[in-house]
Design a protein around this motif. Structure first.
Motif, PDB file in Angstrom:
ATOM      1  N   SER B 103       0.834  -1.208   0.000  1.00 30.14           N
ATOM      2  CA  SER B 103       0.000   0.000   0.000  1.00 30.14           C
ATOM      3  C   SER B 103       0.861   1.248   0.000  1.00 30.14           C
ATOM      4  N   VAL B 104       1.824   1.266   0.931  1.00 27.44           N
ATOM      5  CA  VAL B 104       2.658   2.459   1.074  1.00 27.44           C
ATOM      6  C   VAL B 104       3.436   2.689  -0.216  1.00 27.44           C
ATOM      7  N   GLN B 105       3.964   1.607  -0.781  1.00 24.74           N
ATOM      8  CA  GLN B 105       4.724   1.708  -2.030  1.00 24.74           C
ATOM      9  C   GLN B 105       3.878   2.346  -3.130  1.00 24.74           C
ATOM     10  N   ARG B 106       2.623   1.930  -3.210  1.00 24.08           N
ATOM     11  CA  ARG B 106       1.736   2.466  -4.250  1.00 24.08           C
ATOM     12  C   ARG B 106       1.560   3.979  -4.071  1.00 24.08           C
ATOM     13  N   ARG B 107       1.374   4.376  -2.797  1.00 26.38           N
ATOM     14  CA  ARG B 107       1.170   5.806  -2.528  1.00 26.38           C
ATOM     15  C   ARG B 107       2.442   6.582  -2.868  1.00 26.38           C
ATOM     16  N   LEU B 108       3.603   6.018  -2.479  1.00 23.39           N
ATOM     17  CA  LEU B 108       4.862   6.717  -2.721  1.00 23.39           C
ATOM     18  C   LEU B 108       5.203   6.747  -4.207  1.00 23.39           C
ATOM     19  N   LEU B 109       4.832   5.687  -4.939  1.00 27.21           N
ATOM     20  CA  LEU B 109       5.151   5.619  -6.373  1.00 27.21           C
ATOM     21  C   LEU B 109       4.545   6.796  -7.123  1.00 27.21           C
ATOM     22  N   SER B 110       3.378   7.248  -6.669  1.00 27.43           N
ATOM     23  CA  SER B 110       2.725   8.368  -7.350  1.00 27.43           C
ATOM     24  C   SER B 110       3.587   9.621  -7.264  1.00 27.43           C
ATOM     25  N   MET B 155      -3.893  -1.879   5.459  1.00 27.91           N
ATOM     26  CA  MET B 155      -3.590  -1.685   4.037  1.00 27.91           C
ATOM     27  C   MET B 155      -4.417  -0.551   3.460  1.00 27.91           C
ATOM     28  N   GLY B 156      -5.688  -0.466   3.896  1.00 29.11           N
ATOM     29  CA  GLY B 156      -6.534   0.624   3.442  1.00 29.11           C
ATOM     30  C   GLY B 156      -6.027   1.961   3.965  1.00 29.11           C
ATOM     31  N   LEU B 157      -5.688   1.992   5.248  1.00 26.30           N
ATOM     32  CA  LEU B 157      -5.211   3.234   5.871  1.00 26.30           C
ATOM     33  C   LEU B 157      -3.946   3.751   5.228  1.00 26.30           C
ATOM     34  N   ALA B 158      -3.032   2.807   4.941  1.00 26.16           N
ATOM     35  CA  ALA B 158      -1.716   3.191   4.440  1.00 26.16           C
ATOM     36  C   ALA B 158      -1.811   3.887   3.083  1.00 26.16           C
ATOM     37  N   LEU B 159      -2.946   3.711   2.409  1.00 28.64           N
ATOM     38  CA  LEU B 159      -3.147   4.421   1.138  1.00 28.64           C
ATOM     39  C   LEU B 159      -3.465   5.888   1.380  1.00 28.64           C
TER      40      LEU B 159
ATOM     41  N   ARG C 200      -6.614  -7.978  -5.014  1.00 27.01           N
ATOM     42  CA  ARG C 200      -6.226  -7.071  -3.944  1.00 27.01           C
ATOM     43  C   ARG C 200      -5.308  -5.982  -4.482  1.00 27.01           C
ATOM     44  N   MET C 201      -4.390  -6.384  -5.391  1.00 25.98           N
ATOM     45  CA  MET C 201      -3.458  -5.413  -5.958  1.00 25.98           C
ATOM     46  C   MET C 201      -4.209  -4.340  -6.730  1.00 25.98           C
ATOM     47  N   ARG C 202      -5.230  -4.763  -7.456  1.00 24.35           N
ATOM     48  CA  ARG C 202      -6.010  -3.787  -8.207  1.00 24.35           C
ATOM     49  C   ARG C 202      -6.638  -2.796  -7.237  1.00 24.35           C
ATOM     50  N   MET C 203      -7.154  -3.337  -6.116  1.00 24.99           N
ATOM     51  CA  MET C 203      -7.816  -2.463  -5.165  1.00 24.99           C
ATOM     52  C   MET C 203      -6.827  -1.723  -4.257  1.00 24.99           C
ATOM     53  N   LEU C 204      -5.545  -1.956  -4.467  1.00 26.30           N
ATOM     54  CA  LEU C 204      -4.554  -1.095  -3.807  1.00 26.30           C
ATOM     55  C   LEU C 204      -4.086  -0.008  -4.768  1.00 26.30           C
ATOM     56  N   GLY C 205      -4.701   0.035  -5.956  1.00 24.11           N
ATOM     57  CA  GLY C 205      -4.385   1.112  -6.885  1.00 24.11           C
ATOM     58  C   GLY C 205      -3.329   0.764  -7.911  1.00 24.11           C
TER      59      GLY C 205
END
Lengths: 293, 245, 318
Positions: B103-110, B155-159, C200-205
């Motif tokens: 999750s965190v990685q996805r947010r940081l990747l942006s 995981m939801g929060l970390a976004l 799950r990966m899709r729903m993590l963006g």
């Protein structure tokens, strides 16, 4: 010669191909439909049937029809037995996991091929037709045996249809196909149904091979084309649908026969394979299937 | 108040089944909203339409004033809509740390290439909030069920979402865990809007400022907990199907 | 999460040992190793998709052959130089992988396997059909003269065993380190997570389709590099390399060595080569060995050599 006779000849050849293909593909479709696994070794069961037909028919002296009739019974039984054995020893232990099953049946493909090469050899060997009659058509005489193959395939497919839709065995198979867990809960021995279906699928391929072997010689690599064509038929016809399988076999067999007469067979195969891959990509339920929602 | 999410005549049919039928819905920033209703009322389908797991048959979804109806799910997540699954959906063969790190990685990747230190800090913060920081090295699949649900929420929060959708988050939790969960959601709501589907009425009454009741794919009623409690139609719907208290 | 000193030590150590092997191995085994190193690159490319991303393709012969023909045809017919031909081989790999990826990734599971197999079959039949240029099964022999490399008065003889070994090793080392870097990168973690739980990966963006497509293309490029190198180093381009068998072999090598391990493909390829080499002294039944190995692997040893080592002893193995 004019277009007419060519076309009639191509259509007849196509019908023979379609007849044998329908039987082979039906076996593959049954296994996929009920067990939800893809049997990559299906073409090798076909090859095994042809090779056994050669072995049995040469073991019988006298009129070729004696050996042929014997082969028609012995070859499918032996092939069915081999399939049963591999199902018990390998597939059941894998829990019918779709991907592991494909890998394992690829292994079976190589093993059967090697055994055939070792014990049967690399030569293509002919089997004599049980009878030798020419039937006179408007422009040319045509092999009576080939017409017999078409009729025999129709009879066998009708029999299969009867078993699947009108008998208790068929009901049990359809119940298992529909919902494995519920079938189990209703006391259907799913485990034994699977073994039986796998053997039956292989036997259908073997019967088809025995029928074709007086026309096409037996060879240890002959399983490749039937496998690929059966895949194509099963995909186009929609998985697990008997009617779709037969229609698709007719379509593929006829077009294969006709295209091969007029074009290069390699090009024909290339186009057919590419088209079917596209069908699977864009219409995975097959041309005759209904979308799953 | 400004609307965070709005749906207009949102509809989804499955064959002949009208799972969601012409729903007009509005959720304001900073709210905690509960959706309740009998089983099969279309609650999960409805939130799935908002987060993009399912495409609508017709209608429109607006998020922060922008029409997102045609946006694929992953883009909606990046826009700030996070969804936690009804049936726990984590990565059982990865550690708790790695689960949240995704999750965190996805947010940081942006914002460019993620730095390992920022990743670690982000994961630490999310795990701290749900109280799983001492389990970071455990394989997620080896956790107790209640803790797996917390990983899911982490995981939801970390976004760092603007809208957090929780689909039956307390299902299968013990009473003690439910209490901790209520406190957690209150805390989350300080910087995110929360939309939750919930069957446990205690949780709903404790948390929600407004409640939306669904039945047969439509909105049956909407209002404060007191209004909903007093609503005749809602009582009938629940008594009529004899489900969930 | 980042590449540790331990990772570097292990991988550079393996490369150093292979470098020393050039001077220590007897001639015959050095020849075997040259082939194994190139084919291990093929296996590593396959592993990226099968092991790390969880996509089981049965059509990777197509990517290998794209590199093989992409390099071999211009070299043979147009007289292009070796480095340029290697480049066209890679380009061919990218093109084929991108097209096949976009189409095949619309399917999943068993359908993905069958679709990739069918596309590969089309490619294989194509190499037979355009026999004017490819000479089909007979193939093209790239002569030593065609394969000589000259830069500024300095020439390289690709049929010299030592040169061949060193070039094979260079390619292997580059791809191995690229794999290590990839696996330890955010992208590598993304792929593994997609394998574990795509929804799950899709729903993590995450844009799952794009990640998988990238994986297919990178995998295709590695396999094409192996194919191009194979043609250029060993001087032969034939349609046999496009047949279904060359789609099965990398699967076998990866399963044997350990899926989703960086060094498993090398180990699997090496083992399989020597298993066949030794068994061919006893029996000619090469296919039997392949078949039995496949079945035994899926039945009793699904994690392969390094996969089992990682599970039991060395959890940190990349």
């Amino acid at each position: 010669m004019a277009f007419g006779p060519y076309f009639l000849l191509a259509s007849l050849e196509g019908l023979v191909t379609a007849a044998v293909l329908a039987l082979t593909a039906l076996g593959l479709s049954l296994v996929f439909g009920v067990m939800r696994v893809v049997n990559v070794a299906h073409g090798e069961f076909f090859m095994l049937g042809a090779v056994l037909a050669w072995a049995v028919s040469t073991a019988f002296a006298g009129h070729p029809s004696v050996g042929f009739v014997a082969a028609l019974f012995v070859a499918p039984l032996v092939v069915g037995g081999a399939a049963l054995l591999s199902e018990r020893l390998v597939l059941r232990r894998l829990g019918y996991d779709p991907e592991a099953t494909i890998v394992a049946t690829i292994g079976m493909l190589y093993i059967i091929q090697q055994l055939a090469l070792t014990f049967y050899g690399a030569d293509a060997r002919p089997v004599q037709a049980p009878f030798n009659v020419r039937i006179q058509l408007p422009w040319f005489g045509y092999s009576g045996y080939k017409l017999f193959v078409i009729v025999a395939a129709i009879v066998l497919i009708l029999a299969a249809w009867f078993v699947l839709t009108r008998t208790k065995i068929g009901l049990v198979m359809r119940a298992t196909q529909y919902d494995r867990e519920t079938a189990q809960a209703f006391g259907i021995p799913v485990d034994r149904v699977y073994a039986g279906v796998f053997a039956l699928g292989a036997m259908l391929a073997a019967v088809a091979a025995v029928l074709i072997v007086p026309i096409q010689q037996a060879h240890y690599l002959m399983g490749r084309d039937p496998l690929l064509l059966s895949f194509i038929v099963v995909i186009i016809g929609g998985l697990g649908s008997l009617r779709g399988t037969v229609i698709a076999a007719l379509l593929i067999g006829l077009s294969d026969g006709i295209i091969s007469v007029f074009f290069s067979p390699t090009l024909a195969k290339m186009l057919a394979t590419g088209l079917v891959a596209m069908v699977l990509v864009f219409r995975p339920q097959g041309l005759f299937g209904v979308p799953a929602r | 108040m400004t609307a965070l999410v709005e749906t207009r005549a949102l509809t989804r049919h499955f064959g002949g089944l009208k799972a969601v039928e012409s729903v007009d819905f509005r959720l304001d920033k900073g709210e905690i909203r509960a959706i309740i209703g009998p089983n099969g009322a279309g609650k999960t389908t409805f939130v799935s339409l908002i987060c993009g797991r399912i495409a609508p048959s017709s209608g429109a979804i607006v998020f922060e004033g922008r029409d997102i109806t045609a946006l694929p799910a992953h883009r909606r997540v990046r826009a700030g809509i996070a969804y936690t699954f009804q049936i726990t959906s984590i990565f059982p063969r990865l550690t708790v740390f790695d689960n949240v790190a995704l999750s965190v990685q996805r947010r940081l990747l942006s914002a460019g290439r993620p730095k390992p230190s920022a990743l670690k800090a982000g994961v630490g913060e999310a795990l701290e909030r749900v109280g799983l920081i001492d389990r970071a090295g455990t394989l997620a699949g080896n956790l107790a069920y209640g803790h797996q649900r917390l990983v899911e929420i982490a995981m939801g929060l970390a976004l760092e979402p603007k809208l957090l959708i929780l689909d039956e988050p307390t299902q299968g939790l013990s009473d003690g865990e439910v209490e901790g969960f209520i406190a957690l959601v209150r805390e989350i709501a300080s910087d995110a809007t929360v939309l939750l589907i919930e069957h446990n009425m205690q949780v709903v009454m404790d948390l929600a400022r407004r409640i939306t009741v669904m039945n047969f794919g439509r909105v049956l009623a909407e209002g404060s907990p007191e209004e909903i409690r007093a609503n005749k139609a809602v009582q009938d719907a629940y008594l009529g199907t004899g489900s969930d208290g | 999460m980042t590449i540790t000193t331990r990772d570097w030590a292990l991988h550079l150590g393996v490369i150093a040992i292979l470098l020393a092997a050039n001077f220590l191995l007897p001639e015959y085994h050095r020849g075997v190793f040259s082939r194994v190193l190139v084919l291990a690159v093929f296996a590593m490319g396959y592993n990226l998709l099968f092991g790390y991303t969880g996509l089981l393709s049965l059509g990777h012969a197509m990517f290998f052959a794209a590199g093989l023909y992409g390099a071999g045809l211009p070299l043979y017919h147009l007289g292009w130089s070796v480095p340029v031909s290697f480049g066209t081989g890679l380009m061919a790999g990218i093109a084929v992988a991108a097209v096949v990826g976009v189409l095949a990734l619309r399917t999943t599971g068993v359908a993905f396997m069958i679709v990739t197999m069918m596309f590969a079959q089309v490619f294989y039949l194509g190499t037979l059909y355009f026999t004017t240029w490819t000479r089909g099964e007979e193939g093209l022999v790239l002569s030593q003269a065609m394969r000589s490399v000259e830069f500024g008065g300095w020439s390289l003889n690709l049929s010299d065993p030592s040169t061949r070994y060193m070039l094979a090793l260079a390619l292997f080392a580059v791809v191995l380190l690229a794999m290590l870097w990839l696996v330890r990168s955010p992208f590598g973690r993304t792929l593994v997570a997609i394998r574990e739980n795509e929804e799950r990966m899709r729903m993590l963006g995450y844009d799952v389709f794009r990640a998988k497509l990238t994986a297919v293309v990178v995998s295709g490029v590695f396999c094409a590099a192996a194919g191009a190198a194979y043609g250029l180093l060993f001087g032969y381009v034939g349609s046999g390399f496009a047949s279904i068998q060359y789609s099965i072999l990398p699967l076998l090598w990866v399963l044997l060595g350990g899926a989703a391990t960086t060094l498993g493909p090398l180990l699997g390829t090496l083992f399989m080569f020597y298993i066949i080499d030794y068994s061919s002294g006893v029996t000619s039944a090469y296919l039997l060995v392949v078949g039995v190995t496949l079945i035994l692997l899926v039945l009793f040893f699904p994690k392969g050599l390094l996969g089992s080592v990682r599970e039991r002893w060395l959890g940190w193995l990349p």
